[in-house]
Motif scaffolding. Structure first.
Motif, PDB file in Angstrom:
ATOM      1  N   ALA A   1       0.791  -1.357  -0.043  1.00 22.32           N
ATOM      2  CA  ALA A   1      -0.054   0.054  -0.174  1.00 22.32           C
ATOM      3  C   ALA A   1       0.815   1.319   0.130  1.00 22.32           C
ATOM      4  O   ALA A   1       1.899   1.404   0.723  1.00 22.32           O
ATOM      5  CB  ALA A   1      -0.993  -0.147   1.132  1.00 22.32           C
ATOM      6  N   THR A   2       0.511   2.037  -0.766  1.00 21.55           N
ATOM      7  CA  THR A   2       1.320   3.396  -1.030  1.00 21.55           C
ATOM      8  C   THR A   2       0.757   4.524   0.405  1.00 21.55           C
ATOM      9  O   THR A   2      -0.329   4.787   0.285  1.00 21.55           O
ATOM     10  CB  THR A   2       0.980   4.217  -2.115  1.00 21.55           C
ATOM     11  OG1 THR A   2       1.258   3.183  -3.151  1.00 21.55           O
ATOM     12  CG2 THR A   2       1.713   5.396  -2.292  1.00 21.55           C
ATOM     13  N   PRO A   3       1.708   4.994   0.944  1.00 22.45           N
ATOM     14  CA  PRO A   3       1.426   6.138   1.868  1.00 22.45           C
ATOM     15  C   PRO A   3       0.758   7.265   1.240  1.00 22.45           C
ATOM     16  O   PRO A   3       1.057   7.648   0.201  1.00 22.45           O
ATOM     17  CB  PRO A   3       2.929   6.525   2.468  1.00 22.45           C
ATOM     18  CG  PRO A   3       3.836   5.135   2.128  1.00 22.45           C
ATOM     19  CD  PRO A   3       3.160   5.027   0.885  1.00 22.45           C
ATOM     20  N   ARG A   4      -0.011   7.919   2.049  1.00 22.43           N
ATOM     21  CA  ARG A   4      -0.801   9.156   1.609  1.00 22.43           C
ATOM     22  C   ARG A   4      -0.879  10.262   2.561  1.00 22.43           C
ATOM     23  O   ARG A   4      -1.246   9.820   3.727  1.00 22.43           O
ATOM     24  CB  ARG A   4      -2.293   8.474   1.172  1.00 22.43           C
ATOM     25  CG  ARG A   4      -2.267   7.877  -0.076  1.00 22.43           C
ATOM     26  CD  ARG A   4      -3.828   7.221  -0.343  1.00 22.43           C
ATOM     27  NE  ARG A   4      -3.945   6.875  -1.529  1.00 22.43           N
ATOM     28  CZ  ARG A   4      -3.318   5.812  -2.252  1.00 22.43           C
ATOM     29  NH1 ARG A   4      -2.595   4.800  -1.328  1.00 22.43           N
ATOM     30  NH2 ARG A   4      -3.525   5.053  -3.463  1.00 22.43           N
ATOM     31  N   THR A   5      -0.782  11.385   1.823  1.00 23.01           N
ATOM     32  CA  THR A   5      -1.043  12.544   2.794  1.00 23.01           C
ATOM     33  C   THR A   5      -2.366  13.017   2.624  1.00 23.01           C
ATOM     34  O   THR A   5      -3.209  12.426   1.970  1.00 23.01           O
ATOM     35  CB  THR A   5       0.076  13.890   2.567  1.00 23.01           C
ATOM     36  OG1 THR A   5      -0.142  14.079   1.149  1.00 23.01           O
ATOM     37  CG2 THR A   5       1.473  13.300   2.839  1.00 23.01           C
ATOM     38  N   GLN A   6      -2.841  13.986   3.568  1.00 18.88           N
ATOM     39  CA  GLN A   6      -4.251  14.234   3.446  1.00 18.88           C
ATOM     40  C   GLN A   6      -4.717  15.133   2.239  1.00 18.88           C
ATOM     41  O   GLN A   6      -3.771  16.024   1.636  1.00 18.88           O
ATOM     42  CB  GLN A   6      -4.637  15.198   4.753  1.00 18.88           C
ATOM     43  CG  GLN A   6      -4.367  14.139   6.187  1.00 18.88           C
ATOM     44  CD  GLN A   6      -4.221  14.928   7.327  1.00 18.88           C
ATOM     45  OE1 GLN A   6      -5.212  15.144   8.089  1.00 18.88           O
ATOM     46  NE2 GLN A   6      -3.006  15.364   7.786  1.00 18.88           N
ATOM     47  N   SER A   7      -5.951  15.018   1.979  1.00 19.33           N
ATOM     48  CA  SER A   7      -6.166  15.255   0.458  1.00 19.33           C
ATOM     49  C   SER A   7      -6.301  16.832   0.245  1.00 19.33           C
ATOM     50  O   SER A   7      -6.668  17.748   1.034  1.00 19.33           O
ATOM     51  CB  SER A   7      -7.621  14.701   0.311  1.00 19.33           C
ATOM     52  OG  SER A   7      -8.763  15.363   0.919  1.00 19.33           O
ATOM     53  N   SER A   8      -5.658  17.182  -1.145  1.00 15.67           N
ATOM     54  CA  SER A   8      -5.767  18.569  -1.667  1.00 15.67           C
ATOM     55  C   SER A   8      -5.294  18.299  -3.032  1.00 15.67           C
ATOM     56  O   SER A   8      -4.566  17.477  -3.450  1.00 15.67           O
ATOM     57  CB  SER A   8      -4.821  19.287  -0.974  1.00 15.67           C
ATOM     58  OG  SER A   8      -4.774  20.723  -1.703  1.00 15.67           O
ATOM     59  N   ILE A   9      -5.698  19.027  -4.003  1.00  8.40           N
ATOM     60  CA  ILE A   9      -5.211  19.059  -5.225  1.00  8.40           C
ATOM     61  C   ILE A   9      -4.792  20.499  -5.892  1.00  8.40           C
ATOM     62  O   ILE A   9      -5.301  21.528  -5.152  1.00  8.40           O
ATOM     63  CB  ILE A   9      -6.413  18.292  -6.321  1.00  8.40           C
ATOM     64  CG1 ILE A   9      -7.674  19.530  -6.511  1.00  8.40           C
ATOM     65  CG2 ILE A   9      -6.618  17.139  -5.927  1.00  8.40           C
ATOM     66  CD1 ILE A   9      -8.566  18.926  -7.579  1.00  8.40           C
ATOM     67  N   ALA A  10      -4.209  20.448  -7.060  1.00  9.34           N
ATOM     68  CA  ALA A  10      -3.850  21.832  -7.469  1.00  9.34           C
ATOM     69  C   ALA A  10      -4.331  21.642  -8.841  1.00  9.34           C
ATOM     70  O   ALA A  10      -4.159  20.771  -9.562  1.00  9.34           O
ATOM     71  CB  ALA A  10      -2.051  22.070  -7.258  1.00  9.34           C
ATOM     72  N   VAL A  11      -4.837  22.696  -9.510  1.00 12.48           N
ATOM     73  CA  VAL A  11      -5.253  22.767 -11.088  1.00 12.48           C
ATOM     74  C   VAL A  11      -4.673  23.816 -11.752  1.00 12.48           C
ATOM     75  O   VAL A  11      -4.289  24.920 -11.351  1.00 12.48           O
ATOM     76  CB  VAL A  11      -6.671  22.706 -11.319  1.00 12.48           C
ATOM     77  CG1 VAL A  11      -7.369  21.397 -10.546  1.00 12.48           C
ATOM     78  CG2 VAL A  11      -7.485  24.140 -10.486  1.00 12.48           C
ATOM     79  N   SER A  12      -4.369  23.848 -13.136  1.00 17.22           N
ATOM     80  CA  SER A  12      -3.815  24.795 -14.017  1.00 17.22           C
ATOM     81  C   SER A  12      -4.233  24.608 -15.153  1.00 17.22           C
ATOM     82  O   SER A  12      -4.459  23.473 -15.846  1.00 17.22           O
ATOM     83  CB  SER A  12      -2.279  24.837 -13.928  1.00 17.22           C
ATOM     84  OG  SER A  12      -1.711  25.702 -14.442  1.00 17.22           O
ATOM     85  N   ALA A  13      -4.426  25.918 -16.106  1.00 23.09           N
ATOM     86  CA  ALA A  13      -4.578  25.839 -17.511  1.00 23.09           C
ATOM     87  C   ALA A  13      -3.342  25.791 -18.146  1.00 23.09           C
ATOM     88  O   ALA A  13      -3.255  25.368 -19.223  1.00 23.09           O
ATOM     89  CB  ALA A  13      -5.189  27.091 -17.712  1.00 23.09           C
TER      90      ALA A  13
END
Length: 306
Positions: free
Chosen positions: A34-46
């Motif tokens: 299983a892959t470790p994960r930090t707490q959720s957030s994303i970034a988006v860009s055009a």
């Protein structure tokens, strides 16, 4: 449109610092792949140059250091993050705002309810005013979606989804849809759309329309079953008590898998995955079921181009 998953886990990340459940203990010992994960957030860009941060998790500092696309590029002090958009006022989604205090004035988009919580019962905005300062842009939540906001070459619209206010909010026991937002992100150059909904308590007609209107959806993957926390001995609350729709069908109706099976989006991604969810086990039957259905599991550093 570029999407960068900074964190894909639910509160506490994975493995959770104080958890010794089968998955957390197995990941630490190497007995569970299983892959470790930090707490959720994303970034988006055009364009890959200007970025919008959606939610600011407690792990934001480490996430930014691990993401070259978000490193400073111009002068002695710089950040390509032009704005932050919040889905709600949950600690898991807002504590990282403090990590941005050394930067330029913060352009913050959130609902009036989230703004009230962050000015009152969890006064992060008053604290930030003593550092970088905050300019608040209200997100209106209306049936069918509120106003569109033009940010960094993209268009964003908040849509109301069923959910729960944080435990410290005076509105915790209400059923107000305005406590929880999902965000539609549109690239005006291509017309492509993405839905980001890390917290989603149910999928009704309005939510189905939002899912079907998108080319890619990143949706609530917190729990596999309604009683997951109870069955694992990790808590006393059901998924519904915490404002999350489990993947499997349950006593409250169809689960997220059924909703995604019917969704017209080309890419379907589960995000905000709790440490108790067996889909974290990459060799487990639950993960295999997702693969067969064409449903992806978000991971830290995952990059999507829509």
């Amino acid at each position: 449109m570029k999407i960068l998953v900074l964190g894909s886990g639910a509160g506490g990340g994975f493995p959770q610092w104080n958890c010794n459940c089968r998955l957390c203990a197995g990941q630490r010992s190497g007995q569970v792949r299983a892959t470790p994960r930090t707490q959720s957030s994303i970034a988006v860009s055009a364009d890959g140059e200007r970025w919008i941060l959606l939610n600011a998790s407690p792990d934001l500092g480490a996430q930014l250091r691990a993401s070259p696309a978000l490193w400073p590029r111009h002068g002695l002090r710089h950040s390509p993050i032009e704005a932050v958009v919040l889905m709600d006022s949950q600690i898991d989604h807002v504590a990282g705002l403090l990590s941005l205090r050394e930067g330029q004035r913060l352009q913050l988009y959130c609902t009036p309810e989230a703004h009230d919580d962050l000015s009152g019962s969890l006064p992060l905005l008053r604290t930030l005013d003593s550092y970088c300062g905050v300019t608040w842009h209200p997100l209106s939540l209306e049936a069918g979606g509120g106003a569109w906001h033009d940010i960094a070459g993209l268009r964003l619209q908040a849509v109301p989804v069923p959910g729960k206010a944080p435990p410290y909010s005076p509105r915790r026991q209400t059923e107000a849809r305005s406590e929880n937002a999902a965000v539609l992100i549109e690239d005006p150059a291509t017309g492509k759309r993405v839905l980001y909904a890390p917290g989603l308590a149910q999928v009704g007609e309005a939510e189905r329309r939002s899912l079907d209107a998108c080319d890619c959806v990143l949706v609530d993957g917190t729990f596999w079953t309604e009683d997951e926390m109870i069955a694992a001995g990790l808590g006393k609350k059901h998924a519904a008590d915490m404002g999350h729709l489990p993947q499997c069908d349950g006593p409250h109706g169809p689960g997220m898998l059924q909703a995604l099976d019917a969704c017209a989006a080309r890419r379907k991604v589960l995000i905000h995955i709790n440490n108790s969810n067996p889909i974290l086990d990459e060799d487990g039957p639950q993960r295999a079921q997702l693969v067969r259905r064409g449903i992806e599991v978000a991971f830290d550093g995952m990059a999507l181009e829509i």
